[in-house]
Design a protein around this motif. Structure first.
Motif, short mmCIF file in Angstrom:
data_model
loop_
_atom_site.label_atom_id
_atom_site.label_comp_id
_atom_site.label_asym_id
_atom_site.label_seq_id
_atom_site.Cartn_x
_atom_site.Cartn_y
_atom_site.Cartn_z
N ASP A 180 -8.54 0.68 18.25
CA ASP A 180 -8.03 2.02 17.96
C ASP A 180 -6.79 1.96 17.07
OD1 ASP A 180 -8.14 4.84 18.18
OD2 ASP A 180 -6.64 4.84 19.79
N SER A 181 -6.77 1.00 16.14
CA SER A 181 -5.57 0.77 15.34
C SER A 181 -5.92 0.31 13.93
CB SER A 181 -4.68 -0.30 16.00
OG SER A 181 -4.35 0.05 17.32
N VAL A 182 -4.95 0.51 13.03
CA VAL A 182 -5.06 -0.03 11.68
C VAL A 182 -3.83 -0.87 11.39
CG1 VAL A 182 -6.39 1.98 10.91
CG2 VAL A 182 -3.92 1.90 10.51
N VAL A 183 -3.98 -1.78 10.44
CA VAL A 183 -2.86 -2.59 9.96
C VAL A 183 -2.74 -2.33 8.46
CG1 VAL A 183 -1.89 -4.90 9.65
CG2 VAL A 183 -3.27 -4.37 11.68
N VAL A 184 -1.56 -1.86 8.02
CA VAL A 184 -1.34 -1.50 6.62
C VAL A 184 -0.42 -2.55 5.98
CG1 VAL A 184 -0.41 0.22 5.03
CG2 VAL A 184 -1.62 0.95 7.11
N THR A 185 -0.86 -3.09 4.83
CA THR A 185 -0.05 -4.04 4.07
C THR A 185 -0.01 -3.59 2.62
OG1 THR A 185 -0.83 -5.82 5.51
CG2 THR A 185 0.33 -6.46 3.52
N LEU A 186 1.19 -3.41 2.09
CA LEU A 186 1.35 -2.99 0.69
C LEU A 186 1.70 -4.19 -0.18
CD1 LEU A 186 3.40 0.31 1.14
CD2 LEU A 186 0.92 -0.01 1.11
N ASP A 187 1.16 -4.19 -1.39
CA ASP A 187 1.42 -5.29 -2.32
C ASP A 187 1.66 -4.73 -3.71
OD1 ASP A 187 1.61 -7.72 -3.62
OD2 ASP A 187 -0.55 -8.10 -3.61
N GLY A 188 2.91 -4.88 -4.18
CA GLY A 188 3.24 -4.47 -5.54
C GLY A 188 3.32 -2.97 -5.75
N VAL A 189 3.44 -2.21 -4.68
CA VAL A 189 3.55 -0.76 -4.82
C VAL A 189 5.00 -0.41 -5.19
CG1 VAL A 189 3.37 1.46 -3.64
CG2 VAL A 189 1.71 -0.36 -3.16
N PRO A 190 5.23 0.32 -6.29
CA PRO A 190 6.60 0.65 -6.69
C PRO A 190 7.23 1.66 -5.74
CG PRO A 190 5.04 1.81 -8.08
CD PRO A 190 4.22 0.89 -7.23
N ALA A 191 8.54 1.65 -5.68
CA ALA A 191 9.24 2.63 -4.86
C ALA A 191 9.01 4.03 -5.42
CB ALA A 191 10.73 2.31 -4.83
N PRO A 192 8.95 5.03 -4.57
CA PRO A 192 8.76 6.40 -5.06
C PRO A 192 9.99 6.87 -5.83
CG PRO A 192 9.27 6.44 -2.73
CD PRO A 192 9.09 5.00 -3.10
N GLU A 193 9.81 7.86 -6.66
CA GLU A 193 10.95 8.39 -7.42
C GLU A 193 12.00 8.96 -6.48
OE1 GLU A 193 9.74 12.63 -8.96
OE2 GLU A 193 7.96 11.35 -8.99
N ALA A 194 13.20 9.12 -6.99
CA ALA A 194 14.30 9.63 -6.17
C ALA A 194 13.93 10.98 -5.56
CB ALA A 194 15.56 9.76 -7.02
N GLY A 195 14.28 11.14 -4.28
CA GLY A 195 14.00 12.39 -3.59
C GLY A 195 12.58 12.51 -3.09
N LYS A 196 11.82 11.41 -3.13
CA LYS A 196 10.43 11.43 -2.68
C LYS A 196 10.18 10.31 -1.68
CE LYS A 196 8.80 14.65 -5.58
NZ LYS A 196 8.07 15.89 -5.17
N ASP A 197 9.15 10.47 -0.87
CA ASP A 197 8.69 9.44 0.06
C ASP A 197 7.18 9.36 0.03
OD1 ASP A 197 10.98 8.30 1.34
OD2 ASP A 197 11.24 10.15 2.50
N TYR A 198 6.67 8.15 0.28
CA TYR A 198 5.24 8.01 0.52
C TYR A 198 4.98 8.33 2.00
CZ TYR A 198 5.03 5.32 -3.86
OH TYR A 198 5.12 4.90 -5.17
N GLN A 199 3.93 9.06 2.27
CA GLN A 199 3.58 9.39 3.64
C GLN A 199 2.15 8.96 3.91
OE1 GLN A 199 4.76 13.36 4.61
NE2 GLN A 199 4.09 13.27 6.75
N MET A 200 1.88 8.51 5.15
CA MET A 200 0.56 7.99 5.53
C MET A 200 -0.12 8.98 6.48
SD MET A 200 1.64 3.98 6.12
CE MET A 200 3.02 4.43 7.20
N TRP A 201 -1.47 9.02 6.37
CA TRP A 201 -2.22 10.02 7.14
C TRP A 201 -3.54 9.45 7.65
CZ3 TRP A 201 0.26 14.85 7.06
CH2 TRP A 201 1.22 15.04 6.05
N PHE A 202 -3.88 9.80 8.89
CA PHE A 202 -5.26 9.68 9.37
C PHE A 202 -5.96 10.98 8.99
CE2 PHE A 202 -3.99 6.54 12.85
CZ PHE A 202 -4.67 5.47 12.26
#
Length: 259
Positions: A180-202
């Protein structure tokens, strides 16, 4: 700390590590016990932690050996174990010619070697009945228990999907419905622009937020375990105002979570 103090501290640290086995087995004299306690007071916190970890590992090993339901190992296995022990135990140096004086360090070395042999023999001889089969259980060693992420990735039903970010880099999503779980690994993803965030969703009908991507995930590729997969059919990443949103506004990429 002066150079002399550093040498003294290092000598104390080495004495502690050499004495950890016999200390864990309560096989030291009162004088040696007092010397060990004195060394513990003279070294830094890191050395004390190293010593305590060694002592704990040895005591846990002995406890495991004593509580397992052991059965007599096959004669062939026992012979292989006994033949291998000399290859893994360092012999203590012999006293100098014409001398009948044994230094404390040499005395410790001999006794450590003896106890190390005993521990190896006891551990290698532990044989446990598992589901009708006989399995030799290795109880000595420094291999850590698998992390939650490693357990999910190694699950029998585990699967993996890779998503590409528009700005470059990838997200690897490993998942197990049994866990009942996932494992997330990011590779080479650039940081979001100022004032923004990446958000994750099921995603299963209405998207369900599972948090923001952290700076450690971006910088170090840290594995992130996310529980509560449920019946979700997709896992998505979106770009949101700092702090996130109740629902995704700009979906960047998505992977399909197959049944």
């Amino acid at each position: 700390m002066s150079g002399g103090d550093t040498l003294v501290s290092e000598a104390s640290r080495q004495r502690l590590l050499d004495a950890a086995e016999v200390y864990a087995l309560h096989a030291v004299s009162e004088a040696e016990h007092a010397e060990i306690e004195s060394d513990l007071r003279s070294v830094d916190d890191t050395a004390r932690v190293q010593f305590n970890i060694l002592v704990s590992e040895i005591q846990e090993t002995l406890a495991l050996v004593s509580v397992l339901d052991a059965v007599e190992p096959p004669a062939e296995l026992r012979m292989r174990v006994l033949e291998e022990i000399p290859n893994h135990v360092q012999s203590a140096p012999t006293p100098g010619e014409g001398s009948n004086v044994t230094s404390m360090a040499r005395h410790r070395g001999r006794r450590n070697a003896k106890w190390r042999t005993t521990l190896m023999a006891a551990a290698a001889a532990v044989v446990v009945a598992v589901g009708g089969a006989v399995v030799a259980t290795q109880v000595l060693g420094n291999d850590p228990s698998p992390t939650q992420a490693e357990q999910i990735v190694a699950a029998p039903d585990a699967r993996q999907a890779v998503a590409e970010f528009p700005g470059g880099g990838t997200a690897t999503v490993s998942y197990s419905r049994d866990s009942d779980s996932v494992v997330v690994t990011l590779d080479g993803v650039p940081a979001p622009e100022a004032g923004k965030d990446y958000q994750m969703w099921f995603v299963d009908g209405t998207p369900r937020s599972v948090g923001l991507v952290t700076s450690d995930q971006l910088a170090n590729g840290d594995e992130t375990v996310i529980d509560g997969m449920g019946t979700s059919t997709n896992f998505a990443f979106s770009l949101e105002p700092a702090g996130g949103s109740p629902q995704p506004t700009d979906v960047l990429t998505m992977v399909t979570l197959t049944a």
